[in-house]
Design a protein around this motif. Structure first.
Motif, short mmCIF file in Angstrom:
data_model
loop_
_atom_site.label_atom_id
_atom_site.label_comp_id
_atom_site.label_asym_id
_atom_site.label_seq_id
_atom_site.Cartn_x
_atom_site.Cartn_y
_atom_site.Cartn_z
N ASP A 14 0.83 -1.35 0.08
CA ASP A 14 -0.01 0.01 0.05
C ASP A 14 1.09 1.35 -0.14
O ASP A 14 2.28 1.03 0.21
N ALA A 15 0.41 2.48 -0.24
CA ALA A 15 1.19 3.66 -0.55
C ALA A 15 1.97 4.05 0.93
O ALA A 15 3.00 4.39 0.79
N GLU A 16 1.13 3.77 1.97
CA GLU A 16 1.76 4.14 3.20
C GLU A 16 2.94 3.16 3.45
O GLU A 16 4.16 3.78 3.82
N THR A 17 3.18 2.03 3.34
CA THR A 17 4.23 1.00 3.67
C THR A 17 5.37 1.24 2.81
O THR A 17 6.40 1.32 2.89
N ASN A 18 4.88 1.48 1.10
CA ASN A 18 5.81 1.86 0.14
C ASN A 18 6.50 3.13 0.77
O ASN A 18 7.93 3.16 0.30
N GLY A 19 5.75 4.08 1.02
CA GLY A 19 6.44 5.31 1.39
C GLY A 19 7.64 4.97 2.50
O GLY A 19 8.68 5.81 2.73
N LEU A 20 7.06 4.21 3.67
CA LEU A 20 7.89 4.12 4.98
C LEU A 20 9.05 3.32 4.44
O LEU A 20 10.20 3.56 4.88
#
Length: 74
Positions: A14-20
């Protein structure tokens, strides 16, 4: 040429995990792929530790008789 004999996997994040993950990789000056691989190795080691600990706890609970250290080494 960046060919490798290492197996490859594809993971959807998901976008949040990818960003982290991308942020962690940037702070460590590593690629996202290398960072993800290291995190997976660490998670597998932790998972193995939990399973071994659980197994040890089961064996500990199943013990029938306990002998003190002093008595065992008489």
């Amino acid at each position: 040429d960046m060919t490798t004999d290492n197996p490859r996997i594809q993971v959807m994040l998901d976008a949040e995990t990818n960003g982290l993950l991308a942020g962690l990789a940037a702070r460590q000056h590593r690629s996202v792929s290398a960072t993800a691989a290291e995190l997976i190795r660490e998670a597998l080691e932790l998972h193995e530790d939990v399973l071994l600990s659980r197994h040890a706890d089961e064996r500990f609970a199943a013990a029938k008789k306990w002998v003190s250290h002093r008595d065992a080494w008489k």
